[in-house]
Design a protein around this motif. Structure first.
Motif, PDB file in Angstrom:
ATOM      1  N   PRO A   1       0.809  -1.216   0.000  1.00  0.00           N
ATOM      2  CA  PRO A   1       0.000   0.000   0.000  1.00  0.00           C
ATOM      3  C   PRO A   1       0.845   1.270   0.000  1.00  0.00           C
ATOM      4  CG  PRO A   1       0.076  -0.931   2.200  1.00  0.00           C
ATOM      5  CD  PRO A   1       0.813  -1.890   1.304  1.00  0.00           C
ATOM      6  N   ILE A   2       0.239   2.355  -0.423  1.00  0.00           N
ATOM      7  CA  ILE A   2       0.860   3.672  -0.330  1.00  0.00           C
ATOM      8  C   ILE A   2       0.844   4.112   1.126  1.00  0.00           C
ATOM      9  CG2 ILE A   2       0.662   6.103  -0.984  1.00  0.00           C
ATOM     10  CD1 ILE A   2      -0.673   5.193  -3.583  1.00  0.00           C
ATOM     11  N   ASP A   3       1.972   4.580   1.617  1.00  0.00           N
ATOM     12  CA  ASP A   3       2.031   5.126   2.974  1.00  0.00           C
ATOM     13  C   ASP A   3       1.542   6.575   2.972  1.00  0.00           C
ATOM     14  OD1 ASP A   3       3.317   4.810   5.859  1.00  0.00           O
ATOM     15  OD2 ASP A   3       3.921   6.767   5.069  1.00  0.00           O
ATOM     16  N   SER A   4       2.111   7.393   2.099  1.00  0.00           N
ATOM     17  CA  SER A   4       1.722   8.803   2.011  1.00  0.00           C
ATOM     18  C   SER A   4       2.331   9.387   0.752  1.00  0.00           C
ATOM     19  CB  SER A   4       2.198   9.588   3.249  1.00  0.00           C
ATOM     20  OG  SER A   4       3.606   9.496   3.380  1.00  0.00           O
ATOM     21  N   ILE A   5       1.906  10.618   0.430  1.00  0.00           N
ATOM     22  CA  ILE A   5       2.498  11.349  -0.682  1.00  0.00           C
ATOM     23  C   ILE A   5       2.852  12.749  -0.195  1.00  0.00           C
ATOM     24  CG2 ILE A   5       1.299  10.054  -2.485  1.00  0.00           C
ATOM     25  CD1 ILE A   5      -0.663  12.367  -2.729  1.00  0.00           C
ATOM     26  N   ALA A   6       3.781  13.404  -0.882  1.00  0.00           N
ATOM     27  CA  ALA A   6       4.212  14.742  -0.477  1.00  0.00           C
ATOM     28  C   ALA A   6       4.645  15.504  -1.721  1.00  0.00           C
ATOM     29  CB  ALA A   6       5.354  14.663   0.528  1.00  0.00           C
ATOM     30  N   LEU A   7       4.878  16.793  -1.533  1.00  0.00           N
ATOM     31  CA  LEU A   7       5.329  17.658  -2.619  1.00  0.00           C
ATOM     32  C   LEU A   7       6.697  18.222  -2.278  1.00  0.00           C
ATOM     33  CD1 LEU A   7       4.603  19.150  -5.303  1.00  0.00           C
ATOM     34  CD2 LEU A   7       3.745  21.021  -3.871  1.00  0.00           C
TER      35      LEU A   7
ATOM     36  N   TYR B   1       6.257   4.443   0.502  1.00  0.00           N
ATOM     37  CA  TYR B   1       5.647   3.130   0.730  1.00  0.00           C
ATOM     38  C   TYR B   1       6.642   2.233   1.452  1.00  0.00           C
ATOM     39  CZ  TYR B   1       8.322   1.945  -3.494  1.00  0.00           C
ATOM     40  OH  TYR B   1       9.329   1.784  -4.409  1.00  0.00           O
ATOM     41  N   GLN B   2       6.111   1.258   2.164  1.00  0.00           N
ATOM     42  CA  GLN B   2       6.931   0.315   2.912  1.00  0.00           C
ATOM     43  C   GLN B   2       7.098  -0.952   2.091  1.00  0.00           C
ATOM     44  OE1 GLN B   2       8.482   0.565   6.172  1.00  0.00           O
ATOM     45  NE2 GLN B   2       9.456  -1.263   5.288  1.00  0.00           N
ATOM     46  N   ASP B   3       8.295  -1.168   1.562  1.00  0.00           N
ATOM     47  CA  ASP B   3       8.555  -2.361   0.750  1.00  0.00           C
ATOM     48  C   ASP B   3       8.483  -3.619   1.612  1.00  0.00           C
ATOM     49  OD1 ASP B   3       9.728  -3.406  -1.957  1.00  0.00           O
ATOM     50  OD2 ASP B   3      10.950  -4.339  -0.397  1.00  0.00           O
ATOM     51  N   THR B   4       7.925  -4.682   1.044  1.00  0.00           N
ATOM     52  CA  THR B   4       7.820  -5.950   1.761  1.00  0.00           C
ATOM     53  C   THR B   4       9.181  -6.633   1.808  1.00  0.00           C
ATOM     54  OG1 THR B   4       5.556  -6.194   0.944  1.00  0.00           O
ATOM     55  CG2 THR B   4       6.611  -8.154   1.862  1.00  0.00           C
ATOM     56  N   PRO B   5       9.676  -7.009   3.004  1.00  0.00           N
ATOM     57  CA  PRO B   5      11.006  -7.624   3.096  1.00  0.00           C
ATOM     58  C   PRO B   5      11.027  -9.057   2.576  1.00  0.00           C
ATOM     59  CG  PRO B   5       9.963  -7.583   5.253  1.00  0.00           C
ATOM     60  CD  PRO B   5       9.054  -6.819   4.331  1.00  0.00           C
ATOM     61  N   ASN B   6      12.189  -9.467   2.109  1.00  0.00           N
ATOM     62  CA  ASN B   6      12.443 -10.846   1.669  1.00  0.00           C
ATOM     63  C   ASN B   6      11.509 -11.283   0.541  1.00  0.00           C
ATOM     64  OD1 ASN B   6      14.429 -11.123   3.773  1.00  0.00           O
ATOM     65  ND2 ASN B   6      12.737 -11.463   5.206  1.00  0.00           N
TER      66      ASN B   6
ATOM     67  N   GLY C   1      12.617  -4.215   1.907  1.00  0.00           N
ATOM     68  CA  GLY C   1      12.138  -4.099   3.271  1.00  0.00           C
ATOM     69  C   GLY C   1      12.212  -2.710   3.865  1.00  0.00           C
ATOM     70  N   HIS C   2      12.615  -1.698   3.090  1.00  0.00           N
ATOM     71  CA  HIS C   2      12.784  -0.344   3.612  1.00  0.00           C
ATOM     72  C   HIS C   2      11.541   0.514   3.343  1.00  0.00           C
ATOM     73  CE1 HIS C   2      17.469  -0.658   3.225  1.00  0.00           C
ATOM     74  NE2 HIS C   2      16.952  -1.520   4.094  1.00  0.00           N
ATOM     75  N   LEU C   3      11.457   1.614   4.082  1.00  0.00           N
ATOM     76  CA  LEU C   3      10.496   2.651   3.748  1.00  0.00           C
ATOM     77  C   LEU C   3      11.094   3.442   2.590  1.00  0.00           C
ATOM     78  CD1 LEU C   3       7.882   4.230   4.336  1.00  0.00           C
ATOM     79  CD2 LEU C   3       9.214   5.672   5.883  1.00  0.00           C
ATOM     80  N   VAL C   4      10.403   3.448   1.478  1.00  0.00           N
ATOM     81  CA  VAL C   4      10.942   4.016   0.239  1.00  0.00           C
ATOM     82  C   VAL C   4      10.265   5.351  -0.036  1.00  0.00           C
ATOM     83  CG1 VAL C   4      11.260   3.660  -2.240  1.00  0.00           C
ATOM     84  CG2 VAL C   4      11.350   1.705  -0.667  1.00  0.00           C
ATOM     85  N   GLN C   5      11.061   6.324  -0.469  1.00  0.00           N
ATOM     86  CA  GLN C   5      10.500   7.569  -1.003  1.00  0.00           C
ATOM     87  C   GLN C   5      10.899   7.674  -2.467  1.00  0.00           C
ATOM     88  OE1 GLN C   5      11.899  10.889   1.294  1.00  0.00           O
ATOM     89  NE2 GLN C   5      14.037  10.628   0.714  1.00  0.00           N
ATOM     90  N   ALA C   6       9.906   7.626  -3.335  1.00  0.00           N
ATOM     91  CA  ALA C   6      10.139   7.639  -4.779  1.00  0.00           C
ATOM     92  C   ALA C   6       9.774   9.003  -5.338  1.00  0.00           C
ATOM     93  CB  ALA C   6       9.307   6.551  -5.458  1.00  0.00           C
TER      94      ALA C   6
END
Length: 261
Positions: A125-131, A148-153, A182-187
């Protein structure tokens, strides 16, 4: 001075007489079948678009194919025929694709059969969005960030679609988790097709996709986003046997939107 003027006049006449008109013979390519299939985890009529490509000089680059027989087959082997609602657009009844379930697509056109299979990955799922706003001189560049929080393993593959005031930007966004499992990713969704300004409504769609669909969009992005000088080729897709253009994607989807302040 007189002789110099006469020389220049003669040279100009010779140069004009020697010019040749070059007629560029742009070869027309044979029309190719294009299948764009999508099944999502939303409870909606799922849609398959079928067209034919055309030559560069054709006024209609993608002509709809109206004589196709289209079926979806679920994991239990049940077959569902799709109905053509508009030219080239075939719809199922409303249903939601299920995670970890495999679906098959079978398209028959002009006596040929095209087959593809795809499995829906688990949803991230999407955690949040920002500008993000960066100022260069007197110009403010605004960029959407999605968290978003990537699923580990687990190997995860993503595609993002960015639309501004209902118009999808041309840039293609894909990511994998090779370096951030497994990390919290900011794309950061960098794009310069449509400049974001105050009052714009921006819609972000996040898809969790299979590896071969990621490869398709990633290859497509290298060509369309200008990161390669190689001759454009058809991206590899997941059709079995006869290979049309396009893809068959079974993916999750989630939308978020923001009004640019």
């Amino acid at each position: 001075m007189k002789y110099r003027l006469i020389f220049l006049m003669l040279f100009s006449l010779i140069w004009v007489a020697c010019k040749n008109v070059i007629d560029l013979n742009l070869r027309s390519t044979e029309p190719q079948l294009v299948i764009e299939g999508n099944i999502t985890d939303e409870t909606v009529p799922q849609r398959i678009i079928i067209t034919r490509s055309a030559s560069l000089d054709s006024p209609n680059r993608y002509a709809p194919v109206t004589n196709a027989a289209v079926k979806l087959i679920n994991a239990k082997g049940q077959e569902f025929s799709l109905i053509q609602r508009t030219p080239g657009a075939y719809y199922s009844t409303s249903f939601a694709g299920r995670y970890n379930q495999t679906y098959q697509l079978r398209v028959q056109v002009d006596g040929k059969t095209y087959l593809a299979a795809a499995t829906m990955p688990p949803k991230v799922p999407i955690d949040s969005i920002a500008l993000s706003v960066q100022t260069f001189g007197t110009t403010a560049e605004k960029t959407i960030i999605i968290f978003y929080q990537d699923t580990p393993n687990l190997a995860n593959y993503y595609r993002f679609i960015l639309s501004v005031n209902g118009t999808q930007v041309k840039r293609i966004f894909t990511r994998d988790d090779q370096f951030n499992d497994g990390h919290l990713v900011q794309a950061y969704l960098y794009q310069d097709d449509i400049k974001l300004k105050s009052g714009d409504r921006v819609d972000i769609e996040m898809q969790c996709i299979e590896q071969d669909i990621y490869t398709y969009w990633y290859t497509f992005s290298l060509q369309s986003n200008g990161f390669t000088t190689a001759t454009p080729t058809n991206p590899p897709n997941n059709f079995i046997g006869s290979k049309p253009l396009g893809y068959f994607s079974v993916h999750t989807t989630e939308h978020r939107n923001i009004i640019i302040p």
